[in-house]
Write a protein that holds these residues in place. Structure first.
Motif, PDB file in Angstrom:
ATOM      1  N   THR A  49      50.352  42.146  41.276  1.00 55.11           N
ATOM      2  CA  THR A  49      48.891  42.085  41.366  1.00 55.11           C
ATOM      3  C   THR A  49      48.209  42.370  40.041  1.00 55.11           C
ATOM      4  O   THR A  49      47.019  42.669  40.013  1.00 55.11           O
ATOM      5  CB  THR A  49      48.387  43.084  42.420  1.00 55.11           C
ATOM      6  OG1 THR A  49      48.825  44.407  42.062  1.00 55.11           O
ATOM      7  CG2 THR A  49      48.929  42.732  43.794  1.00 55.11           C
ATOM      8  N   GLY A  50      48.934  42.250  38.951  1.00 57.68           N
ATOM      9  CA  GLY A  50      48.344  42.492  37.636  1.00 57.68           C
ATOM     10  C   GLY A  50      48.898  43.734  36.980  1.00 57.68           C
ATOM     11  O   GLY A  50      49.748  44.434  37.536  1.00 57.68           O
ATOM     12  N   ASP A  99      50.088  53.660  38.682  1.00 58.62           N
ATOM     13  CA  ASP A  99      48.863  53.769  39.471  1.00 58.62           C
ATOM     14  C   ASP A  99      48.622  52.435  40.161  1.00 58.62           C
ATOM     15  O   ASP A  99      48.134  51.480  39.560  1.00 58.62           O
ATOM     16  CB  ASP A  99      47.687  54.124  38.560  1.00 58.62           C
ATOM     17  CG  ASP A  99      46.361  54.197  39.315  1.00 58.62           C
ATOM     18  OD1 ASP A  99      46.373  54.069  40.553  1.00 58.62           O
ATOM     19  OD2 ASP A  99      45.326  54.368  38.650  1.00 58.62           O
ATOM     20  N   MET A 100      48.949  52.379  41.449  1.00 55.97           N
ATOM     21  CA  MET A 100      48.858  51.136  42.199  1.00 55.97           C
ATOM     22  C   MET A 100      47.569  51.026  43.004  1.00 55.97           C
ATOM     23  O   MET A 100      47.424  50.128  43.834  1.00 55.97           O
ATOM     24  CB  MET A 100      50.072  51.010  43.129  1.00 55.97           C
ATOM     25  CG  MET A 100      51.408  51.074  42.416  1.00 55.97           C
ATOM     26  SD  MET A 100      51.634  49.753  41.199  1.00 55.97           S
ATOM     27  CE  MET A 100      51.795  48.344  42.308  1.00 55.97           C
ATOM     28  N   GLY A 226      57.503  45.599  36.920  1.00 60.84           N
ATOM     29  CA  GLY A 226      58.303  44.515  36.375  1.00 60.84           C
ATOM     30  C   GLY A 226      58.063  43.202  37.084  1.00 60.84           C
ATOM     31  O   GLY A 226      57.198  43.066  37.946  1.00 60.84           O
ATOM     32  N   VAL A 227      58.846  42.216  36.684  1.00 59.73           N
ATOM     33  CA  VAL A 227      58.783  40.895  37.316  1.00 59.73           C
ATOM     34  C   VAL A 227      59.684  40.952  38.525  1.00 59.73           C
ATOM     35  O   VAL A 227      60.902  40.868  38.418  1.00 59.73           O
ATOM     36  CB  VAL A 227      59.234  39.805  36.326  1.00 59.73           C
ATOM     37  CG1 VAL A 227      59.129  38.432  36.976  1.00 59.73           C
ATOM     38  CG2 VAL A 227      58.399  39.860  35.060  1.00 59.73           C
ATOM     39  N   LEU A 228      59.104  41.090  39.706  1.00 60.60           N
ATOM     40  CA  LEU A 228      59.892  41.372  40.908  1.00 60.60           C
ATOM     41  C   LEU A 228      60.279  40.099  41.662  1.00 60.60           C
ATOM     42  O   LEU A 228      59.596  39.107  41.579  1.00 60.60           O
ATOM     43  CB  LEU A 228      59.082  42.287  41.825  1.00 60.60           C
ATOM     44  CG  LEU A 228      58.592  43.593  41.200  1.00 60.60           C
ATOM     45  CD1 LEU A 228      57.797  44.394  42.211  1.00 60.60           C
ATOM     46  CD2 LEU A 228      59.757  44.401  40.694  1.00 60.60           C
TER      47      LEU A 228
END
Length: 228
Positions: A49-50, A99-100, A226-228
């Motif tokens: 989400t950024g 921090d999500m 990361g790139v999940l």
């Protein structure tokens, strides 16, 4: 490689689980790549989400006397989970915190990595960790921690088995997150306990290395960054 569930358990027992990632079909794992690895790096990191703010905080010092560190869910697999080789010593344990929260206001902080810092030397590569005597993972298989109680932990791999209480709740000496002495341990061995990112799931154990191949850290990647 995002691990969002268990498709097939290949090995459990003392080695820890070796599992397939959901939907992965490649012959060799894309992850881990150093560019996708964000442990111990304050600032910002990418998510689905950024970019999000990232901080690091010390949890305490872990004592290792057996040359092995167990990575476990301390409320489910304590004393029975996978063990990984590290040099003996006393090491910093560090949480990498993302921090999500929607507004990035600190209201939804998640532990993205629990790290055992083995060296201050620069890290040049990250690898899938392999328990001693076990085959290296191939394809989309990884060794890691199966979490069913929302927590992850590092402990001296021999002490946690030798001195683990045998009562109805052997993890009763653990009270939330933090550092806890292993009851009865003779040389100060202890356990580092942390929340596990999004909670239950399966999380890879990674090792980072310096240019000469010496280990710089052991990490539980809770698949937040990361790139999940």
């Amino acid at each position: 490689m995002a691990i969002v569930g268990l498709v097939a358990v290949i090995a459990v027992a003392l080695a820890g689980p070796l599992v397939h990632g959901v939907g992965a079909a490649q012959a060799e794992p894309r992850y881990p790549a150093l560019s996708d690895f964000h442990a111990l790096r304050a600032g910002e990191a990418p998510t689905r989400t950024g970019r999000v703010p990232v901080t690091v905080r010390d949890l305490g010092q872990l004592v290792v006397r057996s040359g092995l560190v167990e990575a476990s869910d301390p409320y489910v697999s304590l004393g029975q989970a996978g063990r990984f080789a590290v040099p003996n010593g006393t090491y910093r344990v560090v949480q990498t915190v993302a921090d999500m929260s929607k507004n990035r206001d600190g209201s939804n902080r998640r532990i993205a990595y629990l790290s055992l810092v083995l060296s201050d030397r620069p890290t040049t590569r990250v690898e899938l960790a392999v328990p001693p005597g076990k085959p290296a993972p191939t394809g989309d298989k990884v060794y890691g921690v199966a979490v069913d109680a929302g927590m992850v932990a590092f402990a001296d791999g021999a002490a946690i088995r030798a001195y683990l209480p045998t009562d109805d709740d052997p993890s009763a000496f653990i009270k939330g997150s933090g550092m806890f002495p292993i009851p009865g341990a003779q040389h100060g061995e202890n356990i580092a306990v942390s929340d596990s990112g999004w909670g239950d799931g399966f999380y890879p154990v990674l090792v980072t290395r310096a240019a000469d191949g010496s280990p710089t850290g052991l990490h539980i990647d809770t698949q937040v960054l990361g790139v999940l």
